[in-house]
Design an enzyme around this catalytic site. Structure first.
Site, PDB file in Angstrom:
ATOM      1  N   THR A   5      -3.855  13.232   6.788  1.00 60.66           N
ATOM      2  CA  THR A   5      -2.382  13.361   7.036  1.00 60.66           C
ATOM      3  C   THR A   5      -2.392  14.472   7.962  1.00 60.66           C
ATOM      4  O   THR A   5      -1.534  14.341   9.116  1.00 60.66           O
ATOM      5  CB  THR A   5      -1.675  13.528   5.764  1.00 60.66           C
ATOM      6  OG1 THR A   5      -1.913  12.439   4.719  1.00 60.66           O
ATOM      7  CG2 THR A   5      -0.009  13.465   6.183  1.00 60.66           C
ATOM      8  N   SER A  26      -6.564   5.675   4.607  1.00 56.91           N
ATOM      9  CA  SER A  26      -6.792   5.093   3.449  1.00 56.91           C
ATOM     10  C   SER A  26      -7.220   3.566   3.757  1.00 56.91           C
ATOM     11  O   SER A  26      -7.895   2.969   3.094  1.00 56.91           O
ATOM     12  CB  SER A  26      -5.401   4.930   2.734  1.00 56.91           C
ATOM     13  OG  SER A  26      -5.213   5.909   1.772  1.00 56.91           O
ATOM     14  N   LYS A  52       4.793   1.857  -3.249  1.00 60.11           N
ATOM     15  CA  LYS A  52       5.146   3.629  -3.635  1.00 60.11           C
ATOM     16  C   LYS A  52       4.885   3.449  -5.120  1.00 60.11           C
ATOM     17  O   LYS A  52       5.499   2.762  -5.860  1.00 60.11           O
ATOM     18  CB  LYS A  52       6.268   3.907  -2.990  1.00 60.11           C
ATOM     19  CG  LYS A  52       5.900   5.635  -3.028  1.00 60.11           C
ATOM     20  CD  LYS A  52       5.240   6.078  -1.861  1.00 60.11           C
ATOM     21  CE  LYS A  52       5.094   7.468  -1.767  1.00 60.11           C
ATOM     22  NZ  LYS A  52       4.647   7.898  -0.422  1.00 60.11           N
ATOM     23  N   LYS A 101       0.782  -1.100   0.160  1.00 57.32           N
ATOM     24  CA  LYS A 101       0.020   0.012   0.235  1.00 57.32           C
ATOM     25  C   LYS A 101       0.867   1.165  -0.116  1.00 57.32           C
ATOM     26  O   LYS A 101       1.809   1.220   0.618  1.00 57.32           O
ATOM     27  CB  LYS A 101      -0.738   0.092   1.215  1.00 57.32           C
ATOM     28  CG  LYS A 101      -1.562   1.112   1.472  1.00 57.32           C
ATOM     29  CD  LYS A 101      -3.316   0.981   0.904  1.00 57.32           C
ATOM     30  CE  LYS A 101      -3.785   2.197   0.788  1.00 57.32           C
ATOM     31  NZ  LYS A 101      -3.712   2.922  -0.241  1.00 57.32           N
ATOM     32  N   LYS A 117       5.671   2.499   7.959  1.00 56.79           N
ATOM     33  CA  LYS A 117       4.279   3.154   8.600  1.00 56.79           C
ATOM     34  C   LYS A 117       3.242   2.295   8.895  1.00 56.79           C
ATOM     35  O   LYS A 117       2.662   2.594   9.822  1.00 56.79           O
ATOM     36  CB  LYS A 117       4.042   4.286   7.389  1.00 56.79           C
ATOM     37  CG  LYS A 117       4.764   5.543   7.501  1.00 56.79           C
ATOM     38  CD  LYS A 117       3.870   6.570   6.586  1.00 56.79           C
ATOM     39  CE  LYS A 117       4.843   7.313   5.712  1.00 56.79           C
ATOM     40  NZ  LYS A 117       4.302   8.293   4.838  1.00 56.79           N
ATOM     41  N   ASN A 130      -1.409  19.472   0.462  1.00 62.12           N
ATOM     42  CA  ASN A 130      -2.428  18.971   1.443  1.00 62.12           C
ATOM     43  C   ASN A 130      -2.189  18.834   2.778  1.00 62.12           C
ATOM     44  O   ASN A 130      -3.053  19.480   3.699  1.00 62.12           O
ATOM     45  CB  ASN A 130      -2.641  17.537   0.890  1.00 62.12           C
ATOM     46  CG  ASN A 130      -3.634  16.647   1.513  1.00 62.12           C
ATOM     47  OD1 ASN A 130      -3.250  16.147   2.737  1.00 62.12           O
ATOM     48  ND2 ASN A 130      -4.805  16.565   1.225  1.00 62.12           N
TER      49      ASN A 130
HETATM   50  N1  GLU Z   1       1.217   8.888   0.432  1.00 54.87           N
HETATM   51  C1  GLU Z   1       0.573   8.866   1.470  1.00 54.87           C
HETATM   52  C2  GLU Z   1       1.868   8.514   2.543  1.00 54.87           C
HETATM   53  O1  GLU Z   1       2.777   8.520   2.270  1.00 54.87           O
HETATM   54  C3  GLU Z   1      -0.578   8.173   1.478  1.00 54.87           C
HETATM   55  C4  GLU Z   1      -0.354   6.623   1.394  1.00 54.87           C
HETATM   56  C5  GLU Z   1      -1.928   5.890   1.384  1.00 54.87           C
HETATM   57  O2  GLU Z   1      -2.717   6.536   1.651  1.00 54.87           O
HETATM   58  O3  GLU Z   1      -1.756   4.611   0.988  1.00 54.87           O
HETATM   59  O4  GLU Z   1       1.830   7.919   3.567  1.00 54.87           O
END
Ligand code: GLU
Length: 430
Positions: free
Chosen positions: A206, A364, A122, A86, A110, A237
Site C-alpha cells: 500500500t 494481493s 469487504k 476481493k 479500485k 501499515n
Molecule cells: N484492505 C486493503 C484495501 O482496502 C487491501 C485489500 C486486498 O488486499 O484485497 O485496499
C-alpha cells in the site's frame, strides 16, 4: 496486544453510524455521476449502488477471563460481474454495515482502476483489538471464518488485511479455512506471512503504491521529492512504511500522527527512531510531551499531505486551511465531496483514495496468482509489476481528468467503474 490507553482517539471520533451512511451516500453520488458522464443508463447505477450480497454474522468468543463475548461481523460482496470479489477485513469498534458496504463498493472501483479480474468485497468485525489478547484475537479470527466460510472462497470472495488486521490474523484465517476445506488452501486469503504463501512486497505494497502516486503527482507539479516537506496522518501499515520510503527518498517528513495525537518538526522528524518505537497498532505519539492535535496536523505548512488514517478528515470545515499543494489519500475516504470541490477549486492536486491506496489489492492479486500457479516471484519482480500497474493507472486517471475536465476523484471513478459496467452488460444483467 492488550492496551490500557484511555486517551481520546482523536482521528476516530468521526466514524459514527451517521458518518458511515454519509460515506455510502457520497460514494453513490460519485458513482452516479461517473456513470452519467460515461453515458450509462440509470439501471446500471441501480445495480451498482449497493452490494449484491451482505452477510451479517454473530461470533461467540471465549475470552481469557472465561466469559463469552458475542461479536458482530459483516462480509459484503459488491459485484462479481468481472470475477470473484476481493477486499480486506477490518477489526475496529466503529465498523458498521453501511461502512462495510461503502468500502466494498470502493474495492470494486479500485479493482477497476488497476485492472484486476475482481469485483469488490469487504469485511469487518465490531471489536477493539487494542483491548484484546493474542488468544482472544485468534479465537475471533477463526470464529469469523467459520461464520463466513460458505460465503467466501478462493474463486468466490478473497479476504485480506485492512485496519488493525495483519499477516498473523490472515494466517489464522487461512488455517481455519483450510481445516474446514480439508486441504491447504492459501488462495483463500491474501496478506499472509511469506512462509504460508504470502507474496514478497505485500506488507509494504500500500505504501509503495502511495509512494509511486506521490512521485507521479510531484512530476506533474514540478516538485522534487528530495527536500519536499511531507505530512502523514496515521502511522499504521500504510503511514509508517510511507514515512520510511519518503524519508529514504530524501523528503522531509515534518509531521506524523496516530490516533492519540501528532508530532511536528519543521526540520524533519527522526523517522527511524519513530519507526523503532511504534507499537503494532502504529501508536507512537504517547511517548512524547509536545504533541499537536490531528486537526492541527492537517493544516500544517507542507508540500504534500497524506491522510493515511480513517475517513472524513478533510471536510468543508478545514478544506480552506489545507496548505499542501498535493494531497494523496492513502486512507479510504479521508476527504468529503464538499472538501474535494473546495480543494480542486483552490488548485490543489488530489490523488484520490481509490487510486492511491490500490497498491495493496494489486499485490494481493499478485499473491493470489502466485498461490494459484504455485510459483513465486522475487521482491524485485513484484515491485516492478506494481510500478507498471500504478503508473499506468495514474496516467490514465490524470489524462481523463484533463480531457473530460473533471476532478481526479470523478476521473478515477469513471476509469474504475467502466469495466464492471461493461462486464455486467455482457452478462446480460443490465
Ligand atoms: N484492505 C486493503 C484495501 O482496502 C487491501 C485489500 C486486498 O488486499 O484485497 O485496499
Amino acid at each position: 496486544m492488550a492496551s490500557d490507553k484511555t486517551a481520546h482517539f482523536q482521528n476516530e471520533t468521526d466514524s459514527s453510524e451517521s458518518s458511515a451512511s454519509n460515506l455510502l451516500e457520497s460514494t453513490r453520488k460519485v458513482i452516479k455521476e461517473a456513470l452519467e458522464k460515461l453515458g450509462y443508463p440509470d439501471e446500471v447505477y441501480e445495480l451498482l449502488k449497493d452490494s449484491l450480497r451482505m452477510l451479517k454474522v454473530r461470533i461467540p468468543v471465549r475470552m481469557d477471563d472465561g466469559s463469552v463475548k458475542v461479536f458482530t461481523g459483516y462480509r459484503a460482496q459488491h459485484n462479481d460481474a468481472v470475477g470473484p470479489t476481493k477486499g480486506g477485513v477490518r477489526f475496529h469498534p466503529n465498523v458498521t454495515e453501511d461502512e462495510v458496504n461503502a468500502l466494498a463498493i470502493w474495492m470494486s472501483i479500485k479493482a477497476g482502476i488497476v485492472d484486476l479480474p475482481y469485483g469488490g468485497g469487504k469485511g469487518g468485525i465490531v471489536c477493539d483489538p487494542r483491548e484484546m489478547s493474542f488468544r482472544e484475537l485468534e479465537n475471533l479470527s477463526r470464529g469469523y471464518v467459520r461464520a463466513i466460510s460458505q460465503f467466501v472462497g478462493p474463486t468466490k470472495d478473497i479476504p485480506a488485511p485492512d485496519i488493525f488486521t495483519n499477516s498473523q490474523i490472515m494466517a489464522w484465517m487461512m488455517d481455519e479455512y483450510s481445516r474446514i476445506d480439508e486441504f491447504n488452501n492459501p488462495g483463500f486469503i491474501t496478506g499472509k506471512p511469506i512462509v504460508l504463501g504470502g507474496s514478497h512486497g505485500r506488507e509494504t505494497a500500500t505504501a509503495k503504491g502511495v509512494t509511486i502516486c506521490i512521485e507521479e503527482a510531484a512530476k506533474k507539479r514540478g516538485l522534487e521529492i528530495k527536500d519536499s516537506r511531507v505530512v502523514i496522518q496515521g502511522f499504521g501499515n500504510a503511514g509508517s512504511y510511507l514515512a520510511k520510503f519518503l524519508h529514504e527518498a530524501g523528503a522531509k517528513v515534518v509531521g506524523i500522527s496516530d490516533a492519540y495525537g501528532a508530532l511536528y518538526d519543521p526540520e524533519g522528524l527522526d523517522i527511524n527512531y519513530l519507526l523503532d518505537r511504534r507499537d503494532s497498532f502504529g501508536t507512537v505519539t504517547t511517548l512524547f510531551k509536545n504533541t499537536i492535535t490531528n486537526k492541527e496536523l492537517l493544516e500544517l505548512d507542507c508540500d504534500i499531505l497524506v491522510p493515511a488514517a480513517v475517513q472524513n478528515q478533510i471536510t468543508k470545515e478545514n478544506a480552506h486551511n489545507i496548505k499542501a499543494d498535493i494531497i494523496v489519500e492513502a486512507a479510504n475516504g479521508p476527504t468529503t465531496i464538499e472538501a474535494t470541490k473546495i480543494l480542486t477549486e483552490r488548485g490543489k492536486l488530489i490523488v484520490p483514495d481509490v487510486l492511491a491506496s490500490s497498491g495493496g489489492v494489486t499485490v494481493s492479486y499478485f499473491e493470489w496468482v502466485q498461490n494459484n500457479q504455485g510459483y513465486y516471484w522475487s521482491e524485485e519482480e513484484v515491485e516492478e509489476k506494481l510500478r507498471k500497474v500504478m503508473t499506468k493507472a495514474f496516467e490514465t486517471i490524470y489524462n481523463t481528468a484533463q480531457t473530460r475536465n473533471v476532478d481526479m476523484r470523478l476521473a478515477a471513478y469513471m476509469v474504475g467503474v467502466r469495466k464492471m459496467a461493461e462486464a455486467a452488460r455482457y452478462r446480460g444483467w443490465v
